[in-house]
Design an enzyme around this catalytic site. Structure first.
Site, PDB file in Angstrom:
ATOM      1  N   GLY A 163       0.821  -1.217   0.000  1.00  9.57           N
ATOM      2  CA  GLY A 163       0.000   0.000   0.000  1.00  9.57           C
ATOM      3  C   GLY A 163       0.850   1.260   0.000  1.00  9.57           C
ATOM      4  CE1 TYR A 199      -2.285 -13.772   3.076  1.00  9.59           C
ATOM      5  CE2 TYR A 199      -1.166 -14.874   1.269  1.00  9.59           C
ATOM      6  CZ  TYR A 199      -1.521 -13.711   1.922  1.00  9.59           C
ATOM      7  OH  TYR A 199      -1.125 -12.504   1.418  1.00  9.59           O
TER       8      TYR A 199
HETATM    9  N1  LIG Z   1       4.683  -8.912   0.798  1.00 11.90           N
HETATM   10  C1  LIG Z   1       4.727  -9.742  -0.226  1.00 11.90           C
HETATM   11  O1  LIG Z   1       5.767 -10.352  -0.539  1.00 11.90           O
HETATM   12  C2  LIG Z   1       3.517  -9.951  -1.072  1.00 11.90           C
HETATM   13  C3  LIG Z   1       3.660 -10.756  -2.184  1.00 11.90           C
HETATM   14  C4  LIG Z   1       2.557 -10.980  -2.984  1.00 11.90           C
HETATM   15  C5  LIG Z   1       1.351 -10.410  -2.656  1.00 11.90           C
HETATM   16  N2  LIG Z   1       1.231  -9.613  -1.575  1.00 11.90           N
HETATM   17  C6  LIG Z   1      -0.099  -9.087  -1.265  1.00 11.90           C
HETATM   18  O2  LIG Z   1      -0.095  -7.687  -1.083  1.00 11.90           O
HETATM   19  C7  LIG Z   1      -1.074  -7.344  -0.108  1.00 11.90           C
HETATM   20  C8  LIG Z   1      -0.446  -6.452   0.947  1.00 11.90           C
HETATM   21  O3  LIG Z   1       0.665  -7.103   1.518  1.00 11.90           O
HETATM   22  P1  LIG Z   1       1.793  -6.314   2.340  1.00 11.90           P
HETATM   23  O4  LIG Z   1       3.011  -7.124   2.249  1.00 11.90           O
HETATM   24  O5  LIG Z   1       1.791  -4.877   1.946  1.00 11.90           O
HETATM   25  O6  LIG Z   1       1.224  -6.454   3.830  1.00 11.90           O
HETATM   26  P2  LIG Z   1       1.533  -5.550   5.120  1.00 11.90           P
HETATM   27  O7  LIG Z   1       2.793  -4.807   4.944  1.00 11.90           O
HETATM   28  O8  LIG Z   1       1.377  -6.444   6.293  1.00 11.90           O
HETATM   29  O9  LIG Z   1       0.348  -4.490   5.124  1.00 11.90           O
HETATM   30  C9  LIG Z   1      -0.954  -4.899   5.261  1.00 11.90           C
HETATM   31  C10 LIG Z   1      -1.826  -3.717   5.561  1.00 11.90           C
HETATM   32  O10 LIG Z   1      -3.141  -4.208   5.759  1.00 11.90           O
HETATM   33  C11 LIG Z   1      -3.756  -3.462   6.759  1.00 11.90           C
HETATM   34  N3  LIG Z   1      -4.694  -4.291   7.513  1.00 11.90           N
HETATM   35  C12 LIG Z   1      -4.486  -5.538   8.028  1.00 11.90           C
HETATM   36  N4  LIG Z   1      -5.582  -5.933   8.700  1.00 11.90           N
HETATM   37  C13 LIG Z   1      -6.488  -4.911   8.601  1.00 11.90           C
HETATM   38  C14 LIG Z   1      -7.787  -4.717   9.083  1.00 11.90           C
HETATM   39  N5  LIG Z   1      -8.423  -5.656   9.822  1.00 11.90           N
HETATM   40  N6  LIG Z   1      -8.412  -3.539   8.814  1.00 11.90           N
HETATM   41  C15 LIG Z   1      -7.781  -2.592   8.075  1.00 11.90           C
HETATM   42  N7  LIG Z   1      -6.558  -2.712   7.575  1.00 11.90           N
HETATM   43  C16 LIG Z   1      -5.919  -3.866   7.843  1.00 11.90           C
HETATM   44  C17 LIG Z   1      -2.660  -2.974   7.693  1.00 11.90           C
HETATM   45  O11 LIG Z   1      -3.061  -1.701   8.131  1.00 11.90           O
HETATM   46  P3  LIG Z   1      -2.422  -0.941   9.434  1.00 11.90           P
HETATM   47  O12 LIG Z   1      -0.979  -0.755   9.117  1.00 11.90           O
HETATM   48  O13 LIG Z   1      -3.173   0.340   9.485  1.00 11.90           O
HETATM   49  O14 LIG Z   1      -2.665  -1.846  10.604  1.00 11.90           O
HETATM   50  C18 LIG Z   1      -1.424  -2.944   6.802  1.00 11.90           C
HETATM   51  O15 LIG Z   1      -1.100  -1.640   6.426  1.00 11.90           O
HETATM   52  C19 LIG Z   1      -1.609  -8.670   0.448  1.00 11.90           C
HETATM   53  O16 LIG Z   1      -2.841  -8.951  -0.150  1.00 11.90           O
HETATM   54  C20 LIG Z   1      -0.608  -9.698   0.022  1.00 11.90           C
HETATM   55  O17 LIG Z   1      -1.190 -10.942  -0.249  1.00 11.90           O
HETATM   56  C21 LIG Z   1       2.301  -9.366  -0.770  1.00 11.90           C
END
Ligand SMILES: NC(=O)c1ccc[n+]([C@@H]2O[C@H](COP(=O)([O-])OP(=O)(O)OC[C@H]3O[C@@H](n4cnc5c(N)ncnc54)[C@H](OP(=O)(O)O)[C@@H]3O)[C@@H](O)[C@H]2O)c1
Length: 314
Positions: A17, A137
């Site tokens: 994000g 997941y």
């Molecule tokens: N990281 C990777 O390698 C990767 C790879 C492929 C796909 N993705 C996909 O990309 C997406 C984001 O991943 P990311 O790595 O950016 O994850 P992240 O860094 O953990 O961030 C997830 C965000 O989701 C928000 N969130 C979680 N639970 C919530 C809730 N109940 N209500 C509102 N907001 C909530 C959190 O908000 P707050 O900070 O405000 O708590 C956090 O900012 C996911 O769908 C994941 O599957 C990630």
């Protein structure tokens, strides 16, 4: 999307994000809506409906999710399934109800079968058993994909689903209990260097192959797809990756050289390796004229600089 369109980035503080926000801002988008999980718990349907009714976003990037590595997934399967199904279901349903013009749903390559042929093509979805360590997941993510597809078919929405490979970069999670392999290794090697530890222990054999994409490249691809292509042109899902793979052992060597650590690496083969190989087929994305630009070495160097700066390490 035009520069004054109202754009909601769900999960704007996360790895993905925050990169999407950086990309949108750098391109001059001025009307971006954000909420932390404290302000809006996306698991609560009434709160999500109320938010969409009042804000009426025109475009949605669905980057909010419960995310973690092997350990976190193994310990909290119920949470990973529940949180992700609730977050994405509430947002997709509200987007349909309140006239969102286009939505981008973030999936992941863990939706592909464990033993799918490599490189992973989009058509391999649901052709075999999933990797057991992150099955809940993956099932949640597959539900999101099918929801976007079904809503497009039934309600004429324009909801697209992207499957990024492993991501890394600024704002990554460096908590060793919940982090993914690359930030975990970077932190472990860095701390070993600070503590003059003679060796670093690494989970697994080091043999599996993985692909890593810098999150700024991934955000670039997401914004590019939102600006230029509809669901009809993209189809059910599209991979986002580099198309290049590296063994965990070679990744460790690269990190050791970036961090400048002089000790040894000990692999622990009794710990799980996860999927033996995971490489995305990116022909579909390439045909839409998008390619990644940031090399793994440069990306790790930048991420390491960010980590030291943000975590206030020497
Ligand atoms: N990281 C990777 O390698 C990767 C790879 C492929 C796909 N993705 C996909 O990309 C997406 C984001 O991943 P990311 O790595 O950016 O994850 P992240 O860094 O953990 O961030 C997830 C965000 O989701 C928000 N969130 C979680 N639970 C919530 C809730 N109940 N209500 C509102 N907001 C909530 C959190 O908000 P707050 O900070 O405000 O708590 C956090 O900012 C996911 O769908 C994941 O599957 C990630």
């Amino acid at each position: 999307m035009n520069k004054s369109s109202k754009i909601y980035v769900a999960g704007h503080n996360g790895l993905v994000g925050s990169a999407i926000i950086r990309k949108l801002e750098s391109k001059g988008y001025q009307n971006i809506v954000k909420r932390t999980s404290q302000e809006l718990d996306l698991r609560k349907q009434a709160a999500v409906e109320y938010f969409f009714e009042n804000e009426k976003p025109e475009y949605v990037f669905l980057a909010a999710a419960k995310v973690g590595g092997i350990l976190a997934n193994a310990k909290n399967p119920g949470e990973f399934l529940y949180d992700n199904v609730m977050i994405q279901t509430n947002i997709i349903e509200a987007s349909k109800n309140f006239g969102v013009k286009k939505l981008l749903f973030l999936g992941s390559t863990c939706i592909y079968p464990k033993m799918a042929p490599q490189p992973l093509k989009e058509e391999y979805l649901l052709t075999g058993e999933l990797e057991p360590t992150n099955e809940p997941y993956a099932i949640a993510k597959i539900t999101g994909i099918k929801m976007c597809k079904s809503y497009n078919e039934q309600y004429g929405t324009n909801f697209i689903s992207v499957m990024p490979t492993n991501l890394y970069g600024p704002n990554d999670n460096f908590d060793l209990k919940t982090s993914h392999v690359l930030p975990a290794l970077l932190r472990k090697v860095h701390e070993a260097k600070l503590n003059n530890s003679p060796y670093v222990e690494v989970w697994g054999t080091g043999h599996p192959f993985r692909e890593f994409l810098h999150v700024d490249d991934m955000a670039d691809a997401c914004v590019y797809l939102m600006e230029n292509y509809s669901y009809k042109e993209i189809g059910e899902i599209i991979n986002i990756g580099t198309g290049e793979e590296i063994s965990i052992k070679d990744l460790v060597d690269l990190i050791v050289s970036v961090v400048n650590y002089r000790g040894d690496i000990k692999f622990d083969p009794l710990k799980p390796d996860g999927t033996p190989r995971k490489l995305t087929d990116i022909q579909k994305l390439n045909k839409l004229n998008w390619k990644s630009r940031i090399s793994l070495k440069k990306g790790i160097e930048e991420t390491y600089e960010w980590y030291i700066r943000e975590k206030k390490y020497e």
